[in-house]
Structures are given as structure tokens and as C-alpha cells.
Design an enzyme around this catalytic site. Sequence first.
Site, PDB file in Angstrom:
ATOM      1  N   LYS A 173       0.907  -1.198   0.120  1.00 19.47           N
ATOM      2  CA  LYS A 173       0.003   0.039  -0.107  1.00 19.47           C
ATOM      3  C   LYS A 173       0.815   1.349  -0.019  1.00 19.47           C
ATOM      4  O   LYS A 173       0.551   2.086  -0.782  1.00 19.47           O
ATOM      5  CB  LYS A 173      -0.757   0.008   1.245  1.00 19.47           C
ATOM      6  CG  LYS A 173      -1.995  -0.434   1.212  1.00 19.47           C
ATOM      7  CD  LYS A 173      -2.871  -0.022   2.391  1.00 19.47           C
ATOM      8  CE  LYS A 173      -2.321   0.004   4.022  1.00 19.47           C
ATOM      9  NZ  LYS A 173      -1.980  -0.959   4.471  1.00 19.47           N
TER      10      LYS A 173
ATOM     11  N   ARG B 125      -9.733   2.399   8.800  1.00 17.21           N
ATOM     12  CA  ARG B 125      -9.392   1.116   9.396  1.00 17.21           C
ATOM     13  C   ARG B 125     -10.365   0.127  10.019  1.00 17.21           C
ATOM     14  O   ARG B 125     -10.341  -0.706  10.294  1.00 17.21           O
ATOM     15  CB  ARG B 125      -7.990   1.148   9.897  1.00 17.21           C
ATOM     16  CG  ARG B 125      -6.923   0.577   9.405  1.00 17.21           C
ATOM     17  CD  ARG B 125      -5.807   0.599  10.468  1.00 17.21           C
ATOM     18  NE  ARG B 125      -4.577  -0.151  10.072  1.00 17.21           N
ATOM     19  CZ  ARG B 125      -3.640   0.022   9.399  1.00 17.21           C
ATOM     20  NH1 ARG B 125      -3.488   1.264   9.024  1.00 17.21           N
ATOM     21  NH2 ARG B 125      -2.716  -0.640   9.428  1.00 17.21           N
TER      22      ARG B 125
ATOM     23  N   ARG C  23       6.531 -11.383   2.976  1.00 14.41           N
ATOM     24  CA  ARG C  23       7.029  -9.965   2.593  1.00 14.41           C
ATOM     25  C   ARG C  23       7.576  -9.219   3.531  1.00 14.41           C
ATOM     26  O   ARG C  23       8.383  -8.425   3.643  1.00 14.41           O
ATOM     27  CB  ARG C  23       6.105  -9.227   1.892  1.00 14.41           C
ATOM     28  CG  ARG C  23       5.785  -9.543   0.419  1.00 14.41           C
ATOM     29  CD  ARG C  23       4.785  -8.466  -0.319  1.00 14.41           C
ATOM     30  NE  ARG C  23       4.206  -8.817  -1.495  1.00 14.41           N
ATOM     31  CZ  ARG C  23       3.456  -8.003  -2.153  1.00 14.41           C
ATOM     32  NH1 ARG C  23       3.261  -6.935  -1.766  1.00 14.41           N
ATOM     33  NH2 ARG C  23       2.916  -8.331  -3.516  1.00 14.41           N
TER      34      ARG C  23
ATOM     35  N   ARG D  11      -1.736  -8.089  13.481  1.00  9.38           N
ATOM     36  CA  ARG D  11      -2.014  -7.064  12.710  1.00  9.38           C
ATOM     37  C   ARG D  11      -2.923  -7.645  11.449  1.00  9.38           C
ATOM     38  O   ARG D  11      -3.940  -7.195  11.057  1.00  9.38           O
ATOM     39  CB  ARG D  11      -0.849  -6.310  11.870  1.00  9.38           C
ATOM     40  CG  ARG D  11      -0.155  -5.082  12.817  1.00  9.38           C
ATOM     41  CD  ARG D  11       0.996  -4.844  12.635  1.00  9.38           C
ATOM     42  NE  ARG D  11       1.327  -4.475  11.427  1.00  9.38           N
ATOM     43  CZ  ARG D  11       2.693  -4.662  10.673  1.00  9.38           C
ATOM     44  NH1 ARG D  11       3.604  -5.113  11.491  1.00  9.38           N
ATOM     45  NH2 ARG D  11       2.899  -4.234   9.590  1.00  9.38           N
TER      46      ARG D  11
HETATM   47  P1  ADP Z   1       0.476  -1.779   8.160  1.00  7.94           P
HETATM   48  O1  ADP Z   1      -0.473  -1.656   7.184  1.00  7.94           O
HETATM   49  O2  ADP Z   1       1.716  -2.622   7.440  1.00  7.94           O
HETATM   50  O3  ADP Z   1       0.270  -2.546   9.388  1.00  7.94           O
HETATM   51  P2  ADP Z   1       0.728   0.812   8.877  1.00  7.94           P
HETATM   52  O4  ADP Z   1       2.017   1.851   8.741  1.00  7.94           O
HETATM   53  O5  ADP Z   1      -0.611   1.465   8.065  1.00  7.94           O
HETATM   54  O6  ADP Z   1       1.058  -0.300   8.719  1.00  7.94           O
HETATM   55  O7  ADP Z   1       0.416   1.133  10.455  1.00  7.94           O
HETATM   56  C1  ADP Z   1       0.799   0.822  11.447  1.00  7.94           C
HETATM   57  C2  ADP Z   1       0.341   0.748  12.598  1.00  7.94           C
HETATM   58  O8  ADP Z   1       0.046   1.951  12.884  1.00  7.94           O
HETATM   59  C3  ADP Z   1      -0.884  -0.109  13.009  1.00  7.94           C
HETATM   60  O9  ADP Z   1      -0.753  -1.215  13.198  1.00  7.94           O
HETATM   61  C4  ADP Z   1      -1.653   0.800  13.833  1.00  7.94           C
HETATM   62  O10 ADP Z   1      -1.349   0.403  15.310  1.00  7.94           O
HETATM   63  C5  ADP Z   1      -1.559   2.234  13.628  1.00  7.94           C
HETATM   64  N1  ADP Z   1      -2.531   2.779  12.773  1.00  7.94           N
HETATM   65  C6  ADP Z   1      -2.205   3.199  11.313  1.00  7.94           C
HETATM   66  N2  ADP Z   1      -3.457   3.478  11.154  1.00  7.94           N
HETATM   67  C7  ADP Z   1      -4.440   3.452  11.674  1.00  7.94           C
HETATM   68  C8  ADP Z   1      -5.680   3.754  12.029  1.00  7.94           C
HETATM   69  N3  ADP Z   1      -6.371   4.363  10.760  1.00  7.94           N
HETATM   70  N4  ADP Z   1      -6.382   3.586  13.112  1.00  7.94           N
HETATM   71  C9  ADP Z   1      -5.768   3.087  14.114  1.00  7.94           C
HETATM   72  N5  ADP Z   1      -4.488   2.585  14.140  1.00  7.94           N
HETATM   73  C10 ADP Z   1      -3.679   2.834  13.060  1.00  7.94           C
END
Ligand code: ADP
Length: 185
Positions: free
Chosen positions: A13, A88, A123, A142
Site C-alpha cells: 500500500k 481502518r 514480504r 495485525r
Molecule cells: P501496516 O498496514 O503495514 O500494518 P501502517 O503503517 O499502516 O502499517 O500502520 C502501523 C500501525 O499504526 C498500525 O498497526 C496501527 O497501530 C497504527 N495505525 C495506522 N493507521 C491507523 C488507523 N487508521 N487507526 C488505528 N490505528 C492505526
Amino acid sequence: MRLVLVGPPGAGKGTQAAFIADKLGIPHISTGDIFRANVNQQTPLGLEAKQYMDAGQLVPDEVTNAMVADRLAQSDVAGGFLLDGYPRNLGQAGVLADSLDVAETPLDAVVEILVDTEHVVGRLLSRGQGRSDDTEEVIRHRLGIYASETAPLVSYYRERGLLRSVDGVGSVDDVSARVLAVLTA
Ligand code: ADP
């Protein structure tokens, strides 16, 4: 264009988001990147977010929604934006829809990047970015959260006629071309 990108952790993404945002000349807004910047700078927001991130859990909605609302209030999003990692869950999607409705600036499309789970674990383990949440246990957590909390967004946006799904397996260039194709179709 006002866009949202959804897909499991490790779907690529972030890479695709940076490419599309650059191509379309719109800001790339990654909630994960904003949280990580706050963690690095040890801001109060970062200190709060870190405990959830390290456990592979979502940061509480009220914290995340307020952070995104602040970001979307900045002047550079007037010509559109690409949200990466937000919404999310359905609660966040509702908050986003309400605020965009009030401003009469609805989303144009939601791009889903499709990659199967075993593919993404491999990955993520090999990407070696040194992210503290990239251990196998936290990655699996996650992915579980993605399946239970985030995947329902796919039908939510499909019902609203916004969903564009793209096969996320292939080279970065191949996937980018597919994403651009669904956005310009
Ligand atoms: P990935 O999609 O690889 O898990 P991200 O960089 O998008 O990684 O997110 C890393 C972490 O940041 C998530 O596991 C969460 O803890 C937090 N996070 C990111 N975006 C959100 C969101 N929209 N709502 C809640 N937590 C979030």
C-alpha cells in the site's frame, strides 16, 4: 481526486500510495507514517500511539479520527488527497464519510489491493525496515485485526459503488499500472 487505499499489511500500500499521489499531484496521507513520525519525535500523540502500534493493535478511534481531521483541514488537500491506512474500521469510515459530506467533498474511489495472507507474512518478514512491529507474532496480530476490523470496509465501499479492486501480486510497476487503470477507467 479524493481516494482511499485499502489492503492488508504488506500489500504494498505505502509504495503504491506514494506512486499514485505523485502521479496525480495529490498529498499522500499515511496514518502509519504520521504515527511513526510522532513516535520518533516523542510527542504526546506518539507516546500514546506507540503502545498500540507495538502490539499490532489499532490506535483508539478518537485519537486517530482527530489526527486525520486535523490533517484534512490543511490547505494542501483542497485539490484532493490519497488516504493510506485510514479508515481502518467501519467507525472511522463513518466519521470520514460524515466530515466529507459536510464539506460536500465525497470520495471518488477506494482502491483495494488484493494479496493473500501467506504472501504478505513473507514480504513483511523480509522487508527488513527495522520496524518494531514487524515481528512474526505482531504481523499475525495485525493481519487478524485487518481481517476482523478492516476487511468489512470492502463491502461497505462496494455497496456505495466506490470500490476498485486490483491484484497486488506482481512487480511494483505492474501493480501501479493496474491501479492507474482502474482510476482512469
Ligand atoms: P501496516 O498496514 O503495514 O500494518 P501502517 O503503517 O499502516 O502499517 O500502520 C502501523 C500501525 O499504526 C498500525 O498497526 C496501527 O497501530 C497504527 N495505525 C495506522 N493507521 C491507523 C488507523 N487508521 N487507526 C488505528 N490505528 C492505526
